[in-house]
Design a protein around this motif. Structure first.
Motif, PDB file in Angstrom:
ATOM      1  N   ARG A  76       7.128  -3.110  -3.865  1.00  0.00           N
ATOM      2  CA  ARG A  76       7.977  -4.117  -4.571  1.00  0.00           C
ATOM      3  C   ARG A  76       8.825  -4.837  -3.505  1.00  0.00           C
ATOM      4  O   ARG A  76       8.724  -6.154  -3.321  1.00  0.00           O
ATOM      5  CB  ARG A  76       8.449  -4.019  -5.746  1.00  0.00           C
ATOM      6  CG  ARG A  76       8.794  -5.370  -6.543  1.00  0.00           C
ATOM      7  CD  ARG A  76       9.013  -4.813  -7.972  1.00  0.00           C
ATOM      8  NE  ARG A  76       9.505  -6.114  -8.726  1.00  0.00           N
ATOM      9  CZ  ARG A  76       8.541  -6.743  -9.282  1.00  0.00           C
ATOM     10  NH1 ARG A  76       7.203  -6.333  -9.486  1.00  0.00           N
ATOM     11  NH2 ARG A  76       8.849  -7.823 -10.183  1.00  0.00           N
ATOM     12  N   GLN A  77       9.856  -3.955  -2.916  1.00  0.00           N
ATOM     13  CA  GLN A  77      10.817  -4.577  -2.153  1.00  0.00           C
ATOM     14  C   GLN A  77      11.006  -3.499  -0.838  1.00  0.00           C
ATOM     15  O   GLN A  77      11.717  -2.817  -0.563  1.00  0.00           O
ATOM     16  CB  GLN A  77      12.075  -4.632  -2.976  1.00  0.00           C
ATOM     17  CG  GLN A  77      12.160  -5.432  -4.090  1.00  0.00           C
ATOM     18  CD  GLN A  77      12.174  -6.890  -3.450  1.00  0.00           C
ATOM     19  OE1 GLN A  77      12.325  -7.389  -2.323  1.00  0.00           O
ATOM     20  NE2 GLN A  77      12.104  -7.720  -4.585  1.00  0.00           N
ATOM     21  N   PRO A  78      10.142  -3.905   0.148  1.00  0.00           N
ATOM     22  CA  PRO A  78      10.168  -3.019   1.139  1.00  0.00           C
ATOM     23  C   PRO A  78      11.622  -2.914   1.959  1.00  0.00           C
ATOM     24  O   PRO A  78      11.657  -1.864   2.740  1.00  0.00           O
ATOM     25  CB  PRO A  78       9.048  -3.635   2.198  1.00  0.00           C
ATOM     26  CG  PRO A  78       8.254  -4.367   1.024  1.00  0.00           C
ATOM     27  CD  PRO A  78       9.220  -4.921   0.267  1.00  0.00           C
ATOM     28  N   ALA A  79      12.185  -3.899   2.039  1.00  0.00           N
ATOM     29  CA  ALA A  79      13.415  -3.811   2.635  1.00  0.00           C
ATOM     30  C   ALA A  79      14.552  -3.191   2.095  1.00  0.00           C
ATOM     31  O   ALA A  79      15.632  -2.858   2.778  1.00  0.00           O
ATOM     32  CB  ALA A  79      14.184  -5.249   3.023  1.00  0.00           C
ATOM     33  N   VAL A  80      14.742  -2.702   0.632  1.00  0.00           N
ATOM     34  CA  VAL A  80      15.498  -1.986   0.057  1.00  0.00           C
ATOM     35  C   VAL A  80      15.491  -0.386   0.381  1.00  0.00           C
ATOM     36  O   VAL A  80      14.477   0.156   0.297  1.00  0.00           O
ATOM     37  CB  VAL A  80      15.307  -1.978  -1.612  1.00  0.00           C
ATOM     38  CG1 VAL A  80      16.253  -1.345  -2.448  1.00  0.00           C
ATOM     39  CG2 VAL A  80      15.735  -3.554  -2.096  1.00  0.00           C
TER      40      VAL A  80
END
Length: 290
Positions: A76-80
């Motif tokens: 969902r949020q690859p950068a997190v």
């Protein structure tokens, strides 16, 4: 080190929706995401595992639950930055302790015995009533509206002591991060004698109550940045009922809960307790100093 957004996971579909919301919150805030599985969760809520995890049988291990939640968050949020931990203790105690060093805590809503749609589970009530940071509880009856600004409105319930309110600051931050308007609501009640219908006992008392509510709203919102759209609403009725109606279809309802040092019982208050059980949208409970 940046404080994390914490999500409680147990493999259920509600807890995985909480992972979605927590991943979005972490991305908005540039914060890490921490997933916490407390191994005694099933003692309270019973096993009800989501398709991501597998069949709901006793062989499903806590590690599988956590790995599935991690995969979901990273998709969902690859950068997190995502971390996780298994904690061998009661979930409410683990999550309250986690709240001491968290930006906020996210929980899915799981009721008992088929009452998920009506009543909040015991873990959610306990964590919301004791946490040291804001707690967002996602009602289990909702579709997956975890993405920020999905419906375009954050609703704030303004309490009796608005000056310096942590709930106001949190609601303003949520609205700004999402790029949506803030709707601030203050309930007021008509004095009992104003309901008699006597021409000499109506009008002014009711108007006075509404004026006081408007003044409380202005005090609460005095430090809100000018670039944030704010709608002010004074509504007659019981605070719980007013907020439940006002928040219908909102992204988030924000309420404050007073914390009294030295008091070890549940510290929610009647209004936060009521909206947690019955709101038609996710609810954020923000601890306020007494």
């Amino acid at each position: 080190m940046a404080l994390p957004v914490v999500a409680g996971v147990d493999g259920s579909e509600p807890s995985l929706r909480a992972v979605d919301w927590a991943a979005d919150e972490a991305a908005l805030r540039g914060a890490p995401l921490r997933l916490v599985y407390a191994s005694l969760w099933e003692r309270y809520e019973g096993p009800s595992f989501a398709p991501d995890v597998g069949e709901p049988d006793e062989e499903v291990m806590a590690e599988d639950v956590v790995r599935a939640a991690e995969r979901r968050a990273r998709r969902r949020q690859p950068a997190v930055h995502v971390t996780s931990e298994l904690l061998p203790e009661e979930p409410e105690y683990a999550l309250v302790r986690e709240s001491r060093s968290a930006l906020l805590v996210l929980l899915g809503c799981r009721g008992r015995s088929g009452l998920t749609e009506a009543l909040l589970g015991s873990v959610g009530v306990m964590v919301a009533g004791h946490a040291h940071c804001p707690v967002i509880v996602l009602r289990g009856s909702h579709d997956n509206q975890a993405r920020s600004g999905a419906r375009g409105r954050v609703v704030l319930g303004v309490g009796e002591k608005p000056a310096g309110s942590a709930a106001v600051r949190f609601a303003v931050e949520e609205a700004r991060l999402r790029g949506v308007p803030l709707e601030a609501v203050r309930a007021w009640r008509r004095p009992a004698h104003a309901m008699t219908g006597h021409p000499l006992m109506t009008g002014e008392p009711a108007h006075q109550g509404e004026r006081q509510a408007a003044e409380t709203l202005e005090e609460a919102l005095s430090d809100v940045p000018d670039d944030l759209p704010v709608r002010r609403r004074t509504l007659e009725g019981r605070p719980r009922d007013v907020l439940l109606a006002a928040a219908h279809g909102a992204d988030l309802l924000v309420v404050g809960a007073r914390r009294h040092p030295g008091h070890y019982g549940l510290q929610l208050g009647r209004v936060p307790h009521g909206v947690l059980h019955h709101a038609a949208c996710p609810v954020a409970v923000v601890p306020e100093p007494a």
